[in-house]
Enzyme design. Structure first.
Site, PDB file in Angstrom:
ATOM      1  N   TYR A 138       0.856  -1.131  -0.030  1.00 41.49           N
ATOM      2  CA  TYR A 138       0.018  -0.106   0.139  1.00 41.49           C
ATOM      3  C   TYR A 138       0.883   1.384  -0.145  1.00 41.49           C
ATOM      4  O   TYR A 138       0.728   2.276  -0.679  1.00 41.49           O
ATOM      5  CB  TYR A 138      -0.824  -0.059   1.248  1.00 41.49           C
ATOM      6  CG  TYR A 138      -1.856   1.103   1.263  1.00 41.49           C
ATOM      7  CD1 TYR A 138      -2.693   1.714   0.394  1.00 41.49           C
ATOM      8  CD2 TYR A 138      -1.851   1.953   2.712  1.00 41.49           C
ATOM      9  CE1 TYR A 138      -3.679   2.552   0.505  1.00 41.49           C
ATOM     10  CE2 TYR A 138      -2.693   2.880   2.932  1.00 41.49           C
ATOM     11  CZ  TYR A 138      -3.525   3.412   1.864  1.00 41.49           C
ATOM     12  OH  TYR A 138      -4.329   4.501   1.918  1.00 41.49           O
ATOM     13  N   GLU A 201      12.294  -9.624  15.527  1.00 43.41           N
ATOM     14  CA  GLU A 201      11.315  -8.837  15.875  1.00 43.41           C
ATOM     15  C   GLU A 201      11.437  -8.018  16.981  1.00 43.41           C
ATOM     16  O   GLU A 201      10.971  -6.987  17.058  1.00 43.41           O
ATOM     17  CB  GLU A 201      10.301  -9.719  16.002  1.00 43.41           C
ATOM     18  CG  GLU A 201       9.625 -10.389  14.716  1.00 43.41           C
ATOM     19  CD  GLU A 201       8.210 -11.252  15.183  1.00 43.41           C
ATOM     20  OE1 GLU A 201       8.159 -12.307  15.713  1.00 43.41           O
ATOM     21  OE2 GLU A 201       7.285 -10.573  14.347  1.00 43.41           O
ATOM     22  N   GLU A 235       4.087  -5.986  16.616  1.00 42.41           N
ATOM     23  CA  GLU A 235       5.249  -6.537  17.068  1.00 42.41           C
ATOM     24  C   GLU A 235       5.564  -6.757  18.384  1.00 42.41           C
ATOM     25  O   GLU A 235       6.141  -7.970  18.902  1.00 42.41           O
ATOM     26  CB  GLU A 235       6.697  -5.926  16.391  1.00 42.41           C
ATOM     27  CG  GLU A 235       6.496  -5.905  14.772  1.00 42.41           C
ATOM     28  CD  GLU A 235       6.455  -7.085  14.066  1.00 42.41           C
ATOM     29  OE1 GLU A 235       6.815  -8.092  14.587  1.00 42.41           O
ATOM     30  OE2 GLU A 235       6.178  -6.872  12.846  1.00 42.41           O
TER      31      GLU A 235
HETATM   32 MN    MN Z   1       6.109  -9.558  13.671  1.00 41.14          MN
HETATM   33 FE    FE Z   2       5.449  -7.904  11.255  1.00 40.63          FE
END
Ligand code: MN
Ligand code: FE
Length: 361
Positions: A138, A201, A235
């Site tokens: 996007y 992450e 996250e």
């Molecule tokens: Mn993630």
């Molecule tokens: Fe992610």
């Protein structure tokens, strides 16, 4: 004997003997394998709660307005060269990174765990990576960026390549049918959960998160900033999910928790931190746009220590303080409800908003 089990405001009547057996057979790994999705009785309540919380924070990219971003992107004066570079890096890096995480969640972690409520929440995790990947599409289409230029970022920037290699190294040999009765294999799996959740992450995402949110704080690319704030909130749930999964796995499999293994994990975090610092120096070759690479590196050290501490490992920089306290406020989604006119807030049930991990930074 029948017994009533309660989950939130729902109640279920179960045969007690069967329920007790099902409960005992539930384990993170090497538990009962069944094609039936036997969520009841819940053993890992936290996983189910997290699933509900993640679902209540659902968002869709198209709900975030991008007009302002496009105006700035087209203008010659609104964004500097290094600001454009950061945005391109962010889109390029995450376009690939979200896919790598989603793939590992689906094909490694979700395959190897056995308890259904863990598979449930991991399915949601994988779906959120899809939303993140979609949000990057996007951004690319809204700004009219050439997608190949973003791909090239991932393929040609040396420091991104090295981050990528480090991550895929712990994933590629862990597909189906790994014998998880062997301590060494269990450790490989735990290592995967640690590297993806806490190193990648949990830490390596934070350099770019910080840079992009810092731009948004100066009203630069506010739509992109908004999507990154939502992504960051997701996250923080992923980090917590993989952290709890790791802790329960250690608890159920004490044989893996040796001093040597702890040293291994600490070493992996150190490597991951170094890779992230090298990457940050690529992104911020000069101290521009009000950001200094030294501060970012110390922020990375601070984040890494939080992750190590979260899984019961020694930290590397005792006493280090967060050099970017503003970042914690920037991601506090609760505070911006009234400012943001999009439809995103409609997805958020009021109860879950209270749970936003605003101390995550
Ligand atoms: Mn993630
Ligand atoms: Fe992610």
């Amino acid at each position: 004997m029948e017994k009533t089990y309660q989950i939130g405001d729902k109640s279920f009547v179960l045969d007690e003997e069967k329920a007790v057996r099902a409960f005992q057979e539930k384990k993170v790994i090497n538990g009962r394998k069944s094609v039936a999705f036997n969520l009841l009785p819940l053993k890992y309540q936290w996983a189910y709660d997290l699933y509900r919380n993640m679902k209540a924070n659902h968002w869709e990219p198209e709900d975030v307005p991008m007009q302002k971003d496009l105006e700035q992107w087209k203008s010659d004066s609104d964004l500097s060269e290094s600001e454009r570079w950061i945005i391109m890096m962010g889109i390029g890096y995450f376009s690939a990174a979200e896919g790598i995480v989603g793939d590992n969640i689906q094909h490694v972690i979700r395959e190897l765990v056995t308890a259904p409520e863990l598979k449930l929440v991991l399915g949601r995790h994988a779906h959120e990576e899809n939303i993140h990947a979609d949000s990057l599409l996007y951004m690319i289409s809204s700004l009219g960026i050439n997608p190949h230029e973003c791909e090239a970022m991932f393929e040609q920037v040396e420091t991104i390549l090295r981050k990528n290699e480090f991550i895929t190294e712990v994933s590629k040999n862990l597909r189906r049918d790994l014998d998880l009765t062997q301590t060494a294999n269990k450790q490989e799996f735990a290592k995967n959960v640690f590297v993806f959740g806490q190193c990648m992450e949990g830490m390596q995402f934070y350099g770019l998160f910080g840079m992009i949110l810092s731009l948004a704080r100066q009203n630069k690319c506010p739509g992109i900033g908004q999507m990154f704030r939502y992504t960051l909130r997701d996250e923080s749930n992923h980090i917590d999910l993989l952290r709890q999964l790791f802790l329960v796995m250690v608890e159920e499999n004490p044989d893996i928790w040796t001093d040597e293994f702890k040293d291994d994990l600490l070493g992996l975090m150190k490597t991951a931190v170094q890779l992230e610092k090298d990457f940050i120096c690529d992104c911020l070759p000069v101290n521009s746009v009000g950001l200094s690479s030294e501060e970012f590196c110390s922020y990375i050290d601070y984040i890494a220590d939080r992750r190590l501490n979260g899984v019961g490992l020694d930290i590397l920089h005792p006493g280090l303080e967060n050099p970017f306290p503003w970042l914690a406020e920037t991601i506090d989604v609760k505070k911006e409800q009234n400012f943001f006119e999009g439809r995103v807030t409609e997805y958020q049930k009021s109860s879950s908003l209270a749970e936003v991990a605003d101390d995550e930074l």
